[in-house]
Every structure is written in C-alpha cells, then in structure tokens.
Design a protein around this motif. Structure first.
Motif, PDB file in Angstrom:
ATOM      1  N   ASP A   1       0.805  -1.222   0.000  1.00  0.00           N
ATOM      2  CA  ASP A   1       0.000   0.000   0.000  1.00  0.00           C
ATOM      3  C   ASP A   1       0.837   1.271   0.000  1.00  0.00           C
ATOM      4  OD1 ASP A   1      -2.267  -1.648   0.157  1.00  0.00           O
ATOM      5  OD2 ASP A   1      -2.138  -1.692   2.348  1.00  0.00           O
ATOM      6  N   GLY A   2       2.121   1.170  -0.373  1.00  0.00           N
ATOM      7  CA  GLY A   2       2.942   2.364  -0.492  1.00  0.00           C
ATOM      8  C   GLY A   2       3.315   3.029   0.811  1.00  0.00           C
ATOM      9  N   ARG A   3       3.137   2.355   1.937  1.00  0.00           N
ATOM     10  CA  ARG A   3       3.475   2.961   3.222  1.00  0.00           C
ATOM     11  C   ARG A   3       4.979   3.167   3.363  1.00  0.00           C
ATOM     12  NH1 ARG A   3       0.758  -0.892   7.435  1.00  0.00           N
ATOM     13  NH2 ARG A   3       1.177  -2.369   5.759  1.00  0.00           N
ATOM     14  N   THR A   4       5.354   4.159   4.167  1.00  0.00           N
ATOM     15  CA  THR A   4       6.756   4.450   4.400  1.00  0.00           C
ATOM     16  C   THR A   4       7.236   3.756   5.669  1.00  0.00           C
ATOM     17  OG1 THR A   4       6.306   6.423   5.729  1.00  0.00           O
ATOM     18  CG2 THR A   4       6.465   6.718   3.331  1.00  0.00           C
ATOM     19  N   LEU A   5       8.537   3.760   5.843  1.00  0.00           N
ATOM     20  CA  LEU A   5       9.120   3.155   7.045  1.00  0.00           C
ATOM     21  C   LEU A   5       8.615   3.869   8.299  1.00  0.00           C
ATOM     22  CD1 LEU A   5      11.163   0.951   7.865  1.00  0.00           C
ATOM     23  CD2 LEU A   5      12.941   2.714   7.808  1.00  0.00           C
ATOM     24  N   ALA A   6       8.466   5.175   8.234  1.00  0.00           N
ATOM     25  CA  ALA A   6       7.982   5.930   9.392  1.00  0.00           C
ATOM     26  C   ALA A   6       6.575   5.507   9.789  1.00  0.00           C
ATOM     27  CB  ALA A   6       8.007   7.425   9.082  1.00  0.00           C
ATOM     28  N   GLU A   7       5.804   5.005   8.827  1.00  0.00           N
ATOM     29  CA  GLU A   7       4.446   4.548   9.113  1.00  0.00           C
ATOM     30  C   GLU A   7       4.401   3.096   9.570  1.00  0.00           C
ATOM     31  OE1 GLU A   7       1.798   7.140   5.971  1.00  0.00           O
ATOM     32  OE2 GLU A   7       3.086   5.564   5.158  1.00  0.00           O
ATOM     33  N   ARG A   8       5.486   2.389   9.404  1.00  0.00           N
ATOM     34  CA  ARG A   8       5.516   0.969   9.739  1.00  0.00           C
ATOM     35  C   ARG A   8       6.115   0.669  11.097  1.00  0.00           C
ATOM     36  NH1 ARG A   8       5.874  -3.416   6.869  1.00  0.00           N
ATOM     37  NH2 ARG A   8       5.770  -4.227   8.991  1.00  0.00           N
ATOM     38  N   VAL A   9       7.026   1.498  11.593  1.00  0.00           N
ATOM     39  CA  VAL A   9       7.727   1.190  12.841  1.00  0.00           C
ATOM     40  C   VAL A   9       7.332   2.214  13.910  1.00  0.00           C
ATOM     41  CG1 VAL A   9       9.659   0.165  11.595  1.00  0.00           C
ATOM     42  CG2 VAL A   9       9.765   2.571  12.247  1.00  0.00           C
ATOM     43  N   PRO A  10       7.447   1.861  15.204  1.00  0.00           N
ATOM     44  CA  PRO A  10       7.125   2.813  16.265  1.00  0.00           C
ATOM     45  C   PRO A  10       7.965   4.080  16.169  1.00  0.00           C
ATOM     46  CG  PRO A  10       7.357   0.590  17.146  1.00  0.00           C
ATOM     47  CD  PRO A  10       7.815   0.532  15.730  1.00  0.00           C
ATOM     48  N   GLN A  11       7.432   5.167  16.705  1.00  0.00           N
ATOM     49  CA  GLN A  11       8.092   6.464  16.585  1.00  0.00           C
ATOM     50  C   GLN A  11       9.478   6.461  17.215  1.00  0.00           C
ATOM     51  OE1 GLN A  11       5.719   9.685  18.102  1.00  0.00           O
ATOM     52  NE2 GLN A  11       7.225  11.264  17.577  1.00  0.00           N
ATOM     53  N   ASP A  12       9.624   5.805  18.387  1.00  0.00           N
ATOM     54  CA  ASP A  12      10.931   5.799  19.038  1.00  0.00           C
ATOM     55  C   ASP A  12      11.947   4.993  18.230  1.00  0.00           C
ATOM     56  OD1 ASP A  12       9.546   3.450  19.567  1.00  0.00           O
ATOM     57  OD2 ASP A  12      10.488   3.148  21.528  1.00  0.00           O
ATOM     58  N   GLU A  13      11.503   3.916  17.573  1.00  0.00           N
ATOM     59  CA  GLU A  13      12.412   3.142  16.729  1.00  0.00           C
ATOM     60  C   GLU A  13      12.835   3.957  15.503  1.00  0.00           C
ATOM     61  OE1 GLU A  13      13.577  -0.081  17.279  1.00  0.00           O
ATOM     62  OE2 GLU A  13      12.712   0.218  19.272  1.00  0.00           O
ATOM     63  N   TYR A  14      11.900   4.685  14.940  1.00  0.00           N
ATOM     64  CA  TYR A  14      12.226   5.512  13.778  1.00  0.00           C
ATOM     65  C   TYR A  14      13.188   6.629  14.169  1.00  0.00           C
ATOM     66  CZ  TYR A  14      11.677   7.986   9.371  1.00  0.00           C
ATOM     67  OH  TYR A  14      11.914   8.590   8.160  1.00  0.00           O
ATOM     68  N   ALA A  15      13.054   7.141  15.381  1.00  0.00           N
ATOM     69  CA  ALA A  15      13.983   8.169  15.851  1.00  0.00           C
ATOM     70  C   ALA A  15      15.400   7.596  15.985  1.00  0.00           C
ATOM     71  CB  ALA A  15      13.508   8.723  17.192  1.00  0.00           C
ATOM     72  N   ARG A  16      15.519   6.331  16.355  1.00  0.00           N
ATOM     73  CA  ARG A  16      16.841   5.680  16.392  1.00  0.00           C
ATOM     74  C   ARG A  16      17.383   5.472  14.992  1.00  0.00           C
ATOM     75  NH1 ARG A  16      16.033   0.213  19.142  1.00  0.00           N
ATOM     76  NH2 ARG A  16      18.303   0.097  18.926  1.00  0.00           N
ATOM     77  N   TRP A  17      16.502   5.160  14.054  1.00  0.00           N
ATOM     78  CA  TRP A  17      16.884   4.876  12.673  1.00  0.00           C
ATOM     79  C   TRP A  17      17.504   6.090  11.989  1.00  0.00           C
ATOM     80  CZ3 TRP A  17      17.297   1.869   8.330  1.00  0.00           C
ATOM     81  CH2 TRP A  17      17.054   2.470   7.090  1.00  0.00           C
ATOM     82  N   LEU A  18      16.942   7.266  12.201  1.00  0.00           N
ATOM     83  CA  LEU A  18      17.326   8.442  11.414  1.00  0.00           C
ATOM     84  C   LEU A  18      18.815   8.789  11.511  1.00  0.00           C
ATOM     85  CD1 LEU A  18      14.216  10.776  11.829  1.00  0.00           C
ATOM     86  CD2 LEU A  18      14.994   9.594   9.752  1.00  0.00           C
ATOM     87  N   PRO A  19      19.414   8.904  12.723  1.00  0.00           N
ATOM     88  CA  PRO A  19      20.842   9.232  12.748  1.00  0.00           C
ATOM     89  C   PRO A  19      21.724   8.120  12.194  1.00  0.00           C
ATOM     90  CG  PRO A  19      20.029   8.790  14.964  1.00  0.00           C
ATOM     91  CD  PRO A  19      18.833   8.860  14.075  1.00  0.00           C
ATOM     92  N   LEU A  20      21.319   6.866  12.376  1.00  0.00           N
ATOM     93  CA  LEU A  20      22.095   5.762  11.821  1.00  0.00           C
ATOM     94  C   LEU A  20      22.022   5.771  10.297  1.00  0.00           C
ATOM     95  CD1 LEU A  20      21.070   2.937  14.322  1.00  0.00           C
ATOM     96  CD2 LEU A  20      23.290   4.082  14.187  1.00  0.00           C
ATOM     97  N   LYS A  21      20.836   6.024   9.765  1.00  0.00           N
ATOM     98  CA  LYS A  21      20.693   6.122   8.314  1.00  0.00           C
ATOM     99  C   LYS A  21      21.532   7.263   7.758  1.00  0.00           C
ATOM    100  CE  LYS A  21      17.705   7.549   4.632  1.00  0.00           C
ATOM    101  NZ  LYS A  21      16.605   8.473   4.322  1.00  0.00           N
ATOM    102  N   ALA A  22      21.505   8.427   8.434  1.00  0.00           N
ATOM    103  CA  ALA A  22      22.272   9.578   7.969  1.00  0.00           C
ATOM    104  C   ALA A  22      23.765   9.255   7.930  1.00  0.00           C
ATOM    105  CB  ALA A  22      22.009  10.773   8.877  1.00  0.00           C
ATOM    106  N   ARG A  23      24.222   8.482   8.914  1.00  0.00           N
ATOM    107  CA  ARG A  23      25.649   8.174   8.970  1.00  0.00           C
ATOM    108  C   ARG A  23      26.063   7.138   7.932  1.00  0.00           C
ATOM    109  NH1 ARG A  23      29.465   7.024  14.211  1.00  0.00           N
ATOM    110  NH2 ARG A  23      31.344   6.531  13.025  1.00  0.00           N
TER     111      ARG A  23
END
Length: 366
Positions: free
Chosen positions: A118-140
């Motif tokens: 259904d075209g959902r994004t990762l931010a819509e699939r995982v809990p907010q706190d997990e996505y907050a952990r993801w962002l700096p790791l992805k950036a690096r």
C-alpha cells in the motif's frame, strides 16, 4: 593493529549462552576505536572429530571479517591434499528462478517484494521511538538514500547493517569455502555438498501474496539497530580474534544476533510456513551431520568448515556429534594450538578475502 584484548572479556570460560547481556543502547553514535587487523593472519585452529583412527577436521568460520585480511591457508590446503574428502558447509537452494540465496531474509527481496504494501513508508511501519533511532544511523551509513524509506523494515535494516559493517572495515565475503573448493579441485579430492533443495511452485503467486501482506519484522528492525548501536565495536574485536586465532575470545564473547529474528519474520508468515521455509535450517544441518558421519566412517581424514556459531552450545553441532559417541578435540588459542604441518609442495600460498572468494556463495544457516 589492535588485538581483541582492547575489549577484554571476563576471565574464565563460558559459552554463547552465558555471557551477560549488553548494556542498554544509547542514542548517541560513538566512533569506533578498535582497528581491524590486516595482512597475513593465521585464522583459528582446527576442531577435530575423532572416531577410532578417522578424523574430521573442521575450520571454524566467521562473518564479517576484516576486509583486507589475507588468511594464511597453507596448512588447511595441505591438509585437504592429504585427505580423502571435503564436506562443504550446510546450505539450501530455493528454485524459482531465484538461485542460491544468502539467507531466508532475502526471499521476498529476490521475489521483488521489498517495498511495503500500500505504499506505506518506514515511518508509518515502525514505532516512533524506533524511527527516531533509525534516522541518525541512516544519515551516517546510508546518507540521503530516499528509496530505502519505502522498504519493509526487514530490508531497510539489512541495508543499514551492510553499510555499517562496510564502513567499519569489515566484509561479509566468505574466505574459507573458496579455499576448500580450490584445494580439492587442485588435488582431485572429492567434494560433498550438503545442500537442501526446495522448489517453489507458482512463483508469481508467491510474489503476489508476499507483496500484499505485512511481515512481522518489527523485532528484526529493532535488533538490527541494537546491533549497530551496541555491537559494531565487538564485531570488529571478534573479527580480529578470528584472524589472530584467538578461539578462547570467540568462545567467551556472545551477542544478540538479529539474524534469528529476521529469519523468523519470514518463516512465521503463513506463506513461509506453507512453503516449509521454517524447516530449511534444520534440514540443512541434518544433511551436514549425515554427510559428516558417512565421511568419518569411510575416510581416514576429512576436511569441513562450519560457522563458529553452529559449533558451540547445547544444541550446537559439536554437542550433537559428542552425543553420537564421537570424541571432540577443540583447538587452543593460536599461541599454543598444535596444528597439522602443511606439505609445502602441495599447499598454495594464501587466500585473499578480496580476490579469493569468487566461488559460488551458498547459504549457511547461522
């Protein structure tokens, strides 16, 4: 070169099951200190499975390893030359135009079912706190890659993990198996593959079903973030330990691998259960055990290789062989381990992790 002692484990013995759990993760990204070894390194000693006058030699393998490692493989190649058979590690093959896969987690990827339904994004699939952990790791580690934001959590996590170990000077390229294959071919030693084959009928229907349904891959995503935040430094230390032949360090240190949770996301799916994917690992291990016992019965000397994670523990392959009456002789650390003398006339100089791993890459259960 920094040896694994920079991350000294607790004194005394132990197994992968009795190591204290890692401390709680920090949201800060810490630069790694341990340098990975490079150049010519001995690798671990050899495990011996003994039955009367017959011996099965096992080379313990590990992934990832230092990218610039050159394994000093002469003794193993000489041992292959003097043996009657090589038994390759357990593997499985899924036949649906997919070929040999690196792991069960890659089944939907190879079937082009990588994106979220259904075209959902990762931010819509995982809990907010997990996505907050993801962002700096992805950036690096992944930079501005936007496509990964529409992937299922299991594949986004895998891409992040691969990028993280690459930037840490490590490599998932397999070092040992290509050496065994090449030495066996050169010295005309029979090779036994322990491969479980599975045909996937109606691959288009499988693709359609995977594409339209969610996977329970939240644990896989979370544990992969844990592994990158907490365990990259330890991965480098374990890679050093393998290269330097420090079997004691490998035995004493453990980690919470994300691989099991990621595989379970596939096998617990109704389609995965219907296809029998949940039984593939055990079927492959049983195939290796049968081949190993047959080789021990007929050969004076046999050579094989297994991931060290499959060797130890109450349900490890060494314990299973011991229960069947075989004597197990474990290697000591590199400084004291007795090693078979290679025949200099038969042995090739070395195998490079960069150039020597060009053979067929199979899926080894972990």
């Amino acid at each position: 070169m920094a040896a694994p002692s920079s991350l000294a484990p607790p004194a005394g013995g132990g197994s992968l099951t009795d190591v204290p759990s890692a401390p709680a993760a920090s949201t800060d990204i810490v630069d790694l200190d341990t340098l990975v070894v490079s150049g010519d390194q001995p690798g671990p000693g050899l495990w011996r499975v003994v039955s009367g006058g017959h011996t099965l030699w096992i080379v313990g393998t590990l992934e990832p390893l230092p990218r610039r490692l050159r394994w000093m493989s002469a003794e193993v190649e000489g041992l292959v030359a003097r043996s009657q058979e090589v038994v390759l590690p357990p593997a499985y093959v899924l036949d649906a135009g997919v070929g040999r896969l690196r792991g069960l987690t890659m089944v939907p990827a190879m079937l082009r079912a990588r994106r979220n339904p259904d075209g959902r994004t990762l931010a819509e699939r995982v809990p907010q706190d997990e996505y907050a952990r993801w962002l700096p790791l992805k950036a690096r580690y992944l930079g501005r890659d936007r496509g990964v934001e529409r992937w299922r959590p299991i594949f986004a996590a895998h891409a992040l993990y691969e990028a993280a170990i690459e930037q840490s000077g490590l490599d998932d390229a397999r070092v040992v198996e290509p050496v065994l294959r090449r030495a066996a071919r050169r010295h005309q030693v029979p090779v036994t593959e322990t491969v479980v084959r599975m045909d996937i009928e109606d691959p288009r229907g499988v693709l359609r079903e995977f594409s339209q349904s969610d996977l329970d891959d939240g644990s896989c995503f979370s544990l992969t973030l844990d592994r990158i935040e907490q365990d990259l430094e330890n991965m480098r230390a374990r890679a050093n330990a393998w290269a330097l032949g420090d079997v004691g360090y490998l035995r004493r240190t453990g980690f919470e691998s994300q691989y099991r949770a990621c595989v379970q996301a596939i096998t617990s799916h109704t389609l995965g259960q219907r296809l029998g994917l949940d039984a593939l690992n055990e079927r492959a291990l049983q195939a290796w055990l049968q081949a190993a016992e047959a080789a021990l019965a007929r050969n004076a000397s046999t050579v094989s290789a297994l991931p060290v994670s499959l060797l130890w523990g109450g349900t490890g392959l060494l314990a299973r062989l011991r229960e069947r009456g075989y004597e197990i002789v474990e290697p000591d650390d590199a400084a004291t381990a007795p090693r078979p003398s290679p025949d200099a006339r038969d042995a090739e100089p070395e195998a490079s992790a960069d150039g020597g791993a060009s053979g067929t890459r199979q899926t080894a259960p972990r």
